[in-house]
Design a protein around this motif. Structure first.
Motif, PDB file in Angstrom:
ATOM      1  N   ALA A 176       0.835  -1.204   0.000  1.00 13.09           N
ATOM      2  CA  ALA A 176       0.000   0.000   0.000  1.00 13.09           C
ATOM      3  C   ALA A 176       0.868   1.252   0.000  1.00 13.09           C
ATOM      4  O   ALA A 176       0.596   2.222  -0.723  1.00 13.09           O
ATOM      5  CB  ALA A 176      -0.927  -0.014   1.207  1.00 13.09           C
ATOM      6  N   ALA A 177       1.927   1.246   0.820  1.00 10.84           N
ATOM      7  CA  ALA A 177       2.843   2.388   0.845  1.00 10.84           C
ATOM      8  C   ALA A 177       3.568   2.536  -0.484  1.00 10.84           C
ATOM      9  O   ALA A 177       3.779   3.657  -0.973  1.00 10.84           O
ATOM     10  CB  ALA A 177       3.851   2.221   1.991  1.00 10.84           C
ATOM     11  N   ALA A 178       3.939   1.415  -1.108  1.00 14.48           N
ATOM     12  CA  ALA A 178       4.625   1.473  -2.408  1.00 14.48           C
ATOM     13  C   ALA A 178       3.707   2.039  -3.484  1.00 14.48           C
ATOM     14  O   ALA A 178       4.154   2.798  -4.353  1.00 14.48           O
ATOM     15  CB  ALA A 178       5.105   0.075  -2.811  1.00 14.48           C
ATOM     16  N   ALA A 179       2.410   1.695  -3.441  1.00 15.03           N
ATOM     17  CA  ALA A 179       1.462   2.249  -4.402  1.00 15.03           C
ATOM     18  C   ALA A 179       1.382   3.760  -4.278  1.00 15.03           C
ATOM     19  O   ALA A 179       1.368   4.495  -5.273  1.00 15.03           O
ATOM     20  CB  ALA A 179       0.079   1.621  -4.200  1.00 15.03           C
ATOM     21  N   SER A 180       1.349   4.245  -3.039  1.00 13.75           N
ATOM     22  CA  SER A 180       1.324   5.693  -2.823  1.00 13.75           C
ATOM     23  C   SER A 180       2.610   6.343  -3.315  1.00 13.75           C
ATOM     24  O   SER A 180       2.597   7.417  -3.904  1.00 13.75           O
ATOM     25  CB  SER A 180       1.109   5.976  -1.330  1.00 13.75           C
ATOM     26  N   GLU A 181       3.727   5.674  -3.100  1.00 14.16           N
ATOM     27  CA  GLU A 181       5.030   6.227  -3.479  1.00 14.16           C
ATOM     28  C   GLU A 181       5.173   6.388  -4.986  1.00 14.16           C
ATOM     29  O   GLU A 181       5.716   7.385  -5.471  1.00 14.16           O
ATOM     30  CB  GLU A 181       6.130   5.316  -2.937  1.00 14.16           C
ATOM     31  N   VAL A 182       4.684   5.412  -5.765  1.00 14.19           N
ATOM     32  CA  VAL A 182       4.839   5.484  -7.225  1.00 14.19           C
ATOM     33  C   VAL A 182       3.663   6.181  -7.904  1.00 14.19           C
ATOM     34  O   VAL A 182       3.707   6.419  -9.111  1.00 14.19           O
ATOM     35  CB  VAL A 182       5.037   4.081  -7.839  1.00 14.19           C
ATOM     36  N   GLY A 183       2.612   6.532  -7.143  1.00 10.87           N
ATOM     37  CA  GLY A 183       1.498   7.288  -7.711  1.00 10.87           C
ATOM     38  C   GLY A 183       0.403   6.434  -8.308  1.00 10.87           C
ATOM     39  O   GLY A 183      -0.256   6.844  -9.273  1.00 10.87           O
ATOM     40  N   VAL A 184       0.179   5.238  -7.750  1.00 13.43           N
ATOM     41  CA  VAL A 184      -0.893   4.354  -8.215  1.00 13.43           C
ATOM     42  C   VAL A 184      -2.136   4.584  -7.358  1.00 13.43           C
ATOM     43  O   VAL A 184      -2.052   4.723  -6.137  1.00 13.43           O
ATOM     44  CB  VAL A 184      -0.444   2.875  -8.128  1.00 13.43           C
ATOM     45  N   MET A 185      -3.296   4.621  -7.980  1.00 12.13           N
ATOM     46  CA  MET A 185      -4.556   4.829  -7.261  1.00 12.13           C
ATOM     47  C   MET A 185      -4.978   3.517  -6.605  1.00 12.13           C
ATOM     48  O   MET A 185      -5.602   2.653  -7.232  1.00 12.13           O
ATOM     49  CB  MET A 185      -5.638   5.339  -8.215  1.00 12.13           C
ATOM     50  N   ALA A 186      -4.599   3.348  -5.345  1.00 12.41           N
ATOM     51  CA  ALA A 186      -4.882   2.123  -4.606  1.00 12.41           C
ATOM     52  C   ALA A 186      -5.490   2.472  -3.261  1.00 12.41           C
ATOM     53  O   ALA A 186      -5.202   3.527  -2.685  1.00 12.41           O
ATOM     54  CB  ALA A 186      -3.605   1.305  -4.399  1.00 12.41           C
ATOM     55  N   GLU A 187      -6.327   1.584  -2.745  1.00 14.88           N
ATOM     56  CA  GLU A 187      -6.901   1.754  -1.418  1.00 14.88           C
ATOM     57  C   GLU A 187      -7.270   0.387  -0.859  1.00 14.88           C
ATOM     58  O   GLU A 187      -7.427  -0.590  -1.604  1.00 14.88           O
ATOM     59  CB  GLU A 187      -8.131   2.657  -1.470  1.00 14.88           C
ATOM     60  N   TYR A 188      -7.376   0.334   0.458  1.00 18.65           N
ATOM     61  CA  TYR A 188      -7.765  -0.914   1.098  1.00 18.65           C
ATOM     62  C   TYR A 188      -9.233  -1.217   0.811  1.00 18.65           C
ATOM     63  O   TYR A 188     -10.061  -0.316   0.685  1.00 18.65           O
ATOM     64  CB  TYR A 188      -7.562  -0.815   2.611  1.00 18.65           C
ATOM     65  N   THR A 189      -9.534  -2.510   0.729  1.00 20.14           N
ATOM     66  CA  THR A 189     -10.933  -2.921   0.601  1.00 20.14           C
ATOM     67  C   THR A 189     -11.644  -2.691   1.934  1.00 20.14           C
ATOM     68  O   THR A 189     -11.011  -2.361   2.951  1.00 20.14           O
ATOM     69  CB  THR A 189     -11.023  -4.404   0.212  1.00 20.14           C
ATOM     70  N   ASP A 190     -12.954  -2.846   1.948  1.00 18.55           N
ATOM     71  CA  ASP A 190     -13.732  -2.544   3.151  1.00 18.55           C
ATOM     72  C   ASP A 190     -13.285  -3.350   4.349  1.00 18.55           C
ATOM     73  O   ASP A 190     -13.331  -2.862   5.487  1.00 18.55           O
ATOM     74  CB  ASP A 190     -15.223  -2.795   2.882  1.00 18.55           C
ATOM     75  N   ASP A 191     -12.857  -4.604   4.147  1.00 20.93           N
ATOM     76  CA  ASP A 191     -12.399  -5.414   5.276  1.00 20.93           C
ATOM     77  C   ASP A 191     -10.901  -5.270   5.541  1.00 20.93           C
ATOM     78  O   ASP A 191     -10.360  -5.948   6.421  1.00 20.93           O
ATOM     79  CB  ASP A 191     -12.741  -6.889   5.041  1.00 20.93           C
ATOM     80  N   SER A 192     -10.215  -4.382   4.765  1.00 19.52           N
ATOM     81  CA  SER A 192      -8.781  -4.083   4.933  1.00 19.52           C
ATOM     82  C   SER A 192      -7.885  -5.300   4.733  1.00 19.52           C
ATOM     83  O   SER A 192      -6.744  -5.307   5.187  1.00 19.52           O
ATOM     84  CB  SER A 192      -8.517  -3.472   6.327  1.00 19.52           C
ATOM     85  N   ASN A 193      -8.378  -6.323   4.045  1.00 18.51           N
ATOM     86  CA  ASN A 193      -7.577  -7.519   3.811  1.00 18.51           C
ATOM     87  C   ASN A 193      -6.958  -7.556   2.421  1.00 18.51           C
ATOM     88  O   ASN A 193      -6.265  -8.514   2.082  1.00 18.51           O
ATOM     89  CB  ASN A 193      -8.432  -8.781   4.012  1.00 18.51           C
ATOM     90  N   ALA A 194      -7.241  -6.550   1.602  1.00 18.01           N
ATOM     91  CA  ALA A 194      -6.717  -6.524   0.237  1.00 18.01           C
ATOM     92  C   ALA A 194      -6.620  -5.080  -0.230  1.00 18.01           C
ATOM     93  O   ALA A 194      -7.151  -4.156   0.397  1.00 18.01           O
ATOM     94  CB  ALA A 194      -7.617  -7.330  -0.701  1.00 18.01           C
ATOM     95  N   LEU A 195      -5.914  -4.899  -1.332  1.00 15.13           N
ATOM     96  CA  LEU A 195      -5.798  -3.582  -1.966  1.00 15.13           C
ATOM     97  C   LEU A 195      -6.563  -3.606  -3.285  1.00 15.13           C
ATOM     98  O   LEU A 195      -6.414  -4.536  -4.082  1.00 15.13           O
ATOM     99  CB  LEU A 195      -4.339  -3.229  -2.227  1.00 15.13           C
ATOM    100  N   ARG A 196      -7.350  -2.582  -3.504  1.00 13.42           N
ATOM    101  CA  ARG A 196      -8.099  -2.422  -4.750  1.00 13.42           C
ATOM    102  C   ARG A 196      -7.451  -1.291  -5.537  1.00 13.42           C
ATOM    103  O   ARG A 196      -7.289  -0.175  -5.026  1.00 13.42           O
ATOM    104  CB  ARG A 196      -9.569  -2.125  -4.453  1.00 13.42           C
TER     105      ARG A 196
END
Length: 521
Positions: A176-196
């Motif tokens: 999740a931190a790497a997605a933010s670092e490279v500029g990818v639109m990512a967020e945790y799913t509602d149960d926080s067990n995956a990245l969408r």
């Protein structure tokens, strides 16, 4: 990454997958490609050598391996003279019909440029790509090269993904931190067990850089210890766009490299922003790496920068939206608000990178982006616009506003506190840290309500100040030189004398000038 022409896939509805090349099966093909990359070889010579390696089954593999190597290796040529000038001089001498005439022309041109005929022949076309020579041999083995190829195949294939979902029991926060670092639109799913993740196919085609960002992030995913990736991929079938499913996980780690090659140039905007804003906000502590926030109910979200007040412990977060869609903006800020609680959130939004498909740049210039943000960014405490570099001035201004608000809040909190009831001298910063308030609020409170002395970052409650006055008055010679050690023992500077009720005569000798009581009107 590869080109679409080099992409091999198979599909059986509803599934689609790239054609991977297991290293144990294709190691000899990769070795043959690497053997062709000897130092000094030209692009033209590589064309001929690799043509012999290609077969009906492996021609896309061979060309894909070459593309990866050519992208990483340096080809150059240092001609003995400018090739354009050499060609002009040669052509001016007319046509040649045999080797003897050509040799005579080369010698004549060589005499004109003071180089040999051989150097003329070698440099004549040295500015053309086919004539560029390899500087150093590739430092990669056939197995790792095939793994890099399989990753590049996956990255190219996922350029047509509308969405991706990544799960990892070991590295989800890091991804999740790497997605933010490279500029990818990512967020945790509602149960926080995956990245969408918003896929490249879901944004406007003109934002090609987003494809490379997703590809870079996919390289981070396959390097994780345990992971699974699912994607919905758009495929053109008889002029109709259809969605197929793709899935791969860490069970296929043997296909992928342990240390993926980067496919995007280094972007130092974040580092430059951190360096430059750090000098503008000396009273803040900056964390310039993406941070995962966890809410009380398990919500998780990533912020790009965190700003902390050293004494009060308050924090403010900055979320960067370099590429964004209105839905992602809304969803991410909602997640951030749930994870951050009542802590302030600033949203830095690139006004040129609204990636909604079908919205042209002129419409964004007419204010569509600002309206979209205004509708979706209600969970942000402030929105700061930028075009290229991250907005240092805008973020600094918002932090200054927050600092003033927190100082006023702490001044109200300190109102019932009698500083003169403290039994000893105290350091203002340490006092603020113990009570988790802003030091500036303590200073204001001391000046507004206290009867003691504030000097040099130290406060003397009035009873302690009275004892100090008694000691000063008891000195045999009340000179500045004699008073200064007393002040120093209380943590004060000479500027405290006025607050203590003393005046210093105009000195001829600073150390011997007299300290006297001020006259009271």
């Amino acid at each position: 990454m590869l080109t679409k022409k080099l992409l091999e896939t198979r599909r059986r509805k509803p599934d689609i997958w790239p054609v991977y090349r297991p290293p144990e099966e294709y190691r000899e093909v990769a070795r043959a490609v690497l053997d062709a990359y000897r130092p000094g070889v030209t692009h033209g010579e590589l064309d001929e050598a690799l043509r012999d390696v290609e077969t009906h089954e492996t021609y896309t593999l061979v060309r894909g391996l070459r593309k990866l190597l050519d992208h990483r290796l340096a080809f150059e040529r240092e001609p003995a003279a400018d090739p354009v000038s050499l060609r002009e001089a040669a052509f001016e001498r007319g046509f040649v019909t045999d080797a003897r005439e050509r040799r005579a022309v080369m010698e004549a041109v060589g005499d004109e440029f003071s180089i040999s005929a051989a150097d003329v022949a070698d440099s004549l076309w040295a500015d053309r790509e086919r004539e560029q020579r390899l500087h150093d041999a590739p430092e990669v083995g056939p197995t790792d090269l095939l793994r890099q190829y399989n990753l590049a195949l996956t990255q190219t294939f996922l350029c047509d993904a509308a969405s991706l979902t990544v799960e990892s029991s070991t590295d989800l926060d890091r991804l999740a931190a790497a997605a933010s670092e490279v500029g990818v639109m990512a967020e945790y799913t509602d149960d926080s067990n995956a990245l969408r993740v918003v896929g490249p196919a879901a944004v406007s085609r003109k934002y090609r850089t987003y494809r490379k960002r997703v590809a870079e992030w996919v390289g981070r995913v396959v390097a994780a210890s345990e992971w699974s990736l699912d994607a919905r991929v758009e495929v053109e079938v008889r002029s109709e766009t259809r969605l197929y499913e793709f899935a791969v996980d860490s069970g296929a780690n043997e296909l992928f490299p342990f240390f993926p090659w980067s496919c995007t140039p280094d972007d130092d905007r974040r580092a430059r922003f951190g360096d430059r804003i750090g000098s503008r906000i000396p009273r803040w502590r900056l964390r310039a790496t993406p941070t995962v926030l966890r809410g009380f109910d398990g919500e998780r979200a990533v912020v790009d920068f965190a700003f902390e007040r050293p004494h009060s412990g308050r924090e403010c977060y900055l979320a960067v939206f370099d590429c964004w869609t209105p839905d992602h903006l809304d969803s991410r800020l909602t997640s951030l608000r749930a994870a951050a609680g009542d802590r302030p959130i600033l949203a830095a939004v690139n006004e040129r990178r609204c990636c909604v498909s079908g919205v042209d740049r002129e419409a964004l210039g007419d204010g569509l982006a600002s309206r979209l943000v205004a509708e979706r960014a209600t969970d942000a405490d402030a929105v700061v616009w930028y075009a290229n570099a991250l907005p240092i001035e805008g973020v600094t201004a918002e932090l200054d506003v927050l600092e003033r608000e927190w100082v006023e809040t702490d001044r109200d909190y300190l109102l019932p506190l009698d500083l003169d009831a403290e039994p000893v001298t105290f350091d203002v910063d340490a006092f603020a840290y113990d009570r988790q308030v802003e030091p500036e609020a303590v200073r204001h409170h001391a000046l507004d309500t206290g009867y003691g002395v504030l000097s040099n970052g130290t406060y003397l409650p009035e009873p302690v100040a009275a004892d100090l006055r008694t000691e000063i008055d008891a000195l045999d010679r009340r000179t500045l030189g004699a008073v200064r050690p007393l002040l120093r023992s209380y943590g004060l500077g000479t500027d405290a004398l006025t607050a203590l009720g003393y005046a210093v005569d105009e000195p001829t000798n600073r150390a011997t000038c007299r300290v006297r009581r001020q006259e009271v009107d």
